[in-house]
Design a protein around this motif. Structure first.
Motif, PDB file in Angstrom:
ATOM      1  N   GLY A  92       0.698  -1.256  -0.003  1.00 34.73           N
ATOM      2  CA  GLY A  92      -0.108  -0.203   0.201  1.00 34.73           C
ATOM      3  C   GLY A  92       0.848   1.074   0.055  1.00 34.73           C
ATOM      4  N   TYR A  93       1.912   1.299   0.728  1.00 36.06           N
ATOM      5  CA  TYR A  93       2.844   2.248   0.771  1.00 36.06           C
ATOM      6  C   TYR A  93       3.388   2.511  -0.713  1.00 36.06           C
ATOM      7  N   PHE A  94       3.813   1.759  -1.444  1.00 35.33           N
ATOM      8  CA  PHE A  94       4.189   1.675  -2.748  1.00 35.33           C
ATOM      9  C   PHE A  94       3.219   2.153  -3.709  1.00 35.33           C
ATOM     10  N   ARG A  95       1.978   1.928  -3.648  1.00 32.18           N
ATOM     11  CA  ARG A  95       0.975   2.146  -4.383  1.00 32.18           C
ATOM     12  C   ARG A  95       0.458   3.771  -4.202  1.00 32.18           C
ATOM     13  N   ARG A  96       0.621   4.184  -2.931  1.00 33.19           N
ATOM     14  CA  ARG A  96       0.254   5.487  -2.432  1.00 33.19           C
ATOM     15  C   ARG A  96       1.008   6.658  -3.220  1.00 33.19           C
ATOM     16  N   ARG A  97       2.316   6.253  -3.293  1.00 31.51           N
ATOM     17  CA  ARG A  97       3.302   7.190  -3.668  1.00 31.51           C
ATOM     18  C   ARG A  97       4.523   6.670  -4.164  1.00 31.51           C
ATOM     19  N   LYS A  98       5.339   7.436  -4.914  1.00 34.12           N
ATOM     20  CA  LYS A  98       6.670   6.704  -5.339  1.00 34.12           C
ATOM     21  C   LYS A  98       7.469   6.847  -4.159  1.00 34.12           C
ATOM     22  N   LEU A  99       8.071   5.829  -3.750  1.00 35.21           N
ATOM     23  CA  LEU A  99       9.139   5.641  -2.731  1.00 35.21           C
ATOM     24  C   LEU A  99      10.444   5.495  -3.218  1.00 35.21           C
ATOM     25  N   ILE A 100      10.578   5.336  -4.652  1.00 36.40           N
ATOM     26  CA  ILE A 100      11.754   5.107  -5.408  1.00 36.40           C
ATOM     27  C   ILE A 100      11.658   6.225  -6.451  1.00 36.40           C
ATOM     28  N   ASN A 102      11.653   7.281 -10.139  1.00 30.54           N
ATOM     29  CA  ASN A 102      11.392   6.497 -11.339  1.00 30.54           C
ATOM     30  C   ASN A 102      10.514   5.447 -11.086  1.00 30.54           C
ATOM     31  N   GLN A 103      10.007   5.193 -10.145  1.00 30.89           N
ATOM     32  CA  GLN A 103       9.281   4.021  -9.818  1.00 30.89           C
ATOM     33  C   GLN A 103       8.046   3.407 -10.371  1.00 30.89           C
ATOM     34  N   VAL A 104       7.785   2.547 -11.134  1.00 29.29           N
ATOM     35  CA  VAL A 104       6.653   1.966 -11.901  1.00 29.29           C
ATOM     36  C   VAL A 104       6.130   0.686 -11.335  1.00 29.29           C
ATOM     37  N   ILE A 105       4.809   0.462 -10.973  1.00 29.14           N
ATOM     38  CA  ILE A 105       4.316  -0.728 -10.687  1.00 29.14           C
ATOM     39  C   ILE A 105       4.210  -1.708 -11.814  1.00 29.14           C
ATOM     40  N   GLN A 106       4.860  -2.639 -11.980  1.00 29.16           N
ATOM     41  CA  GLN A 106       4.687  -3.571 -13.166  1.00 29.16           C
ATOM     42  C   GLN A 106       3.771  -4.556 -13.118  1.00 29.16           C
ATOM     43  N   MET A 107       3.417  -5.025 -11.924  1.00 33.84           N
ATOM     44  CA  MET A 107       2.382  -6.034 -11.804  1.00 33.84           C
ATOM     45  C   MET A 107       1.845  -6.019 -10.149  1.00 33.84           C
ATOM     46  N   GLU A 108       0.533  -6.135 -10.152  1.00 37.72           N
ATOM     47  CA  GLU A 108       0.095  -6.399  -8.733  1.00 37.72           C
ATOM     48  C   GLU A 108      -0.124  -8.116  -8.711  1.00 37.72           C
ATOM     49  N   LEU A 109       0.465  -8.741  -7.721  1.00 38.58           N
ATOM     50  CA  LEU A 109       0.505 -10.235  -7.485  1.00 38.58           C
ATOM     51  C   LEU A 109      -0.684 -10.609  -6.833  1.00 38.58           C
ATOM     52  N   GLN A 110      -1.047 -11.850  -7.123  1.00 37.60           N
ATOM     53  CA  GLN A 110      -2.419 -12.396  -6.479  1.00 37.60           C
ATOM     54  C   GLN A 110      -2.202 -12.441  -5.065  1.00 37.60           C
ATOM     55  N   ASP A 111      -1.100 -12.379  -4.415  1.00 38.49           N
ATOM     56  CA  ASP A 111      -1.151 -12.428  -2.726  1.00 38.49           C
ATOM     57  C   ASP A 111      -1.075 -11.244  -2.080  1.00 38.49           C
ATOM     58  N   LEU A 114       3.379  -6.687  -4.913  1.00 33.88           N
ATOM     59  CA  LEU A 114       3.750  -5.937  -6.176  1.00 33.88           C
ATOM     60  C   LEU A 114       5.016  -6.305  -6.702  1.00 33.88           C
ATOM     61  N   ILE A 115       5.402  -6.237  -8.016  1.00 36.10           N
ATOM     62  CA  ILE A 115       6.519  -5.991  -8.713  1.00 36.10           C
ATOM     63  C   ILE A 115       6.665  -4.574  -9.205  1.00 36.10           C
ATOM     64  N   VAL A 116       7.876  -3.991  -8.765  1.00 37.33           N
ATOM     65  CA  VAL A 116       8.191  -2.524  -8.966  1.00 37.33           C
ATOM     66  C   VAL A 116       9.417  -2.531  -9.683  1.00 37.33           C
ATOM     67  N   SER A 117       9.258  -1.828 -10.555  1.00 33.11           N
ATOM     68  CA  SER A 117      10.718  -1.486 -11.433  1.00 33.11           C
ATOM     69  C   SER A 117      11.135   0.016 -11.255  1.00 33.11           C
ATOM     70  N   ALA A 118      12.291   0.269 -11.461  1.00 34.90           N
ATOM     71  CA  ALA A 118      12.760   1.569 -11.509  1.00 34.90           C
ATOM     72  C   ALA A 118      14.088   1.815 -12.211  1.00 34.90           C
ATOM     73  N   ARG A 119      14.227   2.675 -13.124  1.00 38.30           N
ATOM     74  CA  ARG A 119      15.761   2.968 -13.809  1.00 38.30           C
ATOM     75  C   ARG A 119      16.425   4.051 -13.132  1.00 38.30           C
ATOM     76  N   ILE A 120      17.539   3.416 -12.424  1.00 43.39           N
ATOM     77  CA  ILE A 120      18.500   4.156 -11.665  1.00 43.39           C
ATOM     78  C   ILE A 120      19.669   4.810 -12.168  1.00 43.39           C
ATOM     79  N   GLY A 121      20.288   5.590 -11.628  1.00 42.80           N
ATOM     80  CA  GLY A 121      21.725   6.133 -12.132  1.00 42.80           C
ATOM     81  C   GLY A 121      22.702   5.636 -11.276  1.00 42.80           C
ATOM     82  N   HIS A 122      22.422   5.209  -9.890  1.00 41.69           N
ATOM     83  CA  HIS A 122      23.227   4.909  -8.813  1.00 41.69           C
ATOM     84  C   HIS A 122      22.751   3.870  -7.928  1.00 41.69           C
TER      85      HIS A 122
END
Length: 166
Positions: A92-100, A102-111, A114-122
């Motif tokens: 829920g915390y990751f759904r409400r706001r971008k904690l990372i 460039n955060q992108v929620i890629q998938m909501e899991l059945q349980d 979440l699967i979250v991705s981010a493109r990072i420079g470091h």
């Protein structure tokens, strides 16, 4: 423009810096500027001895675009994608706001996770967040990063464990 910049180890002098924008990242101010051909950030409190010059520069529209699109202070020409598995307990915390950045929620899991991705420079963009959310977050990729994190945590526990006094 030029200035002296205090690094952790030593001071460095920068000349012919092209200032673009002031950025605030988690309460810390940074100067985003081009030095040579590279876009860099400088912590504002580490800058001293500023000297201005009469030299002007034409702002690069690509840099302006990058500064508008990027939501972090880590700039690189070759960002790395990191994929995380977030447990349902904290999803829920990751759904409400971008904690990372460039955060992108890629998938909501059945349980409920979440699967979250981010493109990072470091790696410092992601590792402090992962450490904060232990044990509710795992690094899926890049391969080996989760193991590297676990090794550093094991080393931390080894050196910080209470010692028996004889």
């Amino acid at each position: 423009m030029g200035f002296r910049y205090t690094h952790d180890v030593a001071d460095k002098t920068y000349a012919d810096v092209e200032p673009y924008k002031l950025l605030n990242q988690k309460g810390i101010w940074y100067l985003a500027a081009r030095h040579g051909e590279k876009l860099k950030t400088f912590a504002f409190t580490r800058i001293s001895g500023v000297h201005l010059s009469d030299q002007v520069f034409d702002p690069d529209p690509d840099i302006d675009r990058q500064l508008t699109q990027e939501d972090s202070i880590w700039f690189t020409d070759q960002p790395q994608e990191v994929v995380l598995r977030i447990a349902k307990e904290v999803a829920g915390y990751f759904r409400r706001r971008k904690l990372i950045a460039n955060q992108v929620i890629q998938m909501e899991l059945q349980d409920g996770g979440l699967i979250v991705s981010a493109r990072i420079g470091h790696l410092n963009q992601i590792l402090p967040i992962v450490r904060y959310w232990i044990p509710h977050i795992r690094i899926v990729s890049p391969e080996g990063l989760q193991s590297s994190l676990e090794e550093s945590l094991s080393e931390y526990l080894r050196v910080s464990a209470p010692r028996t006094i004889k």
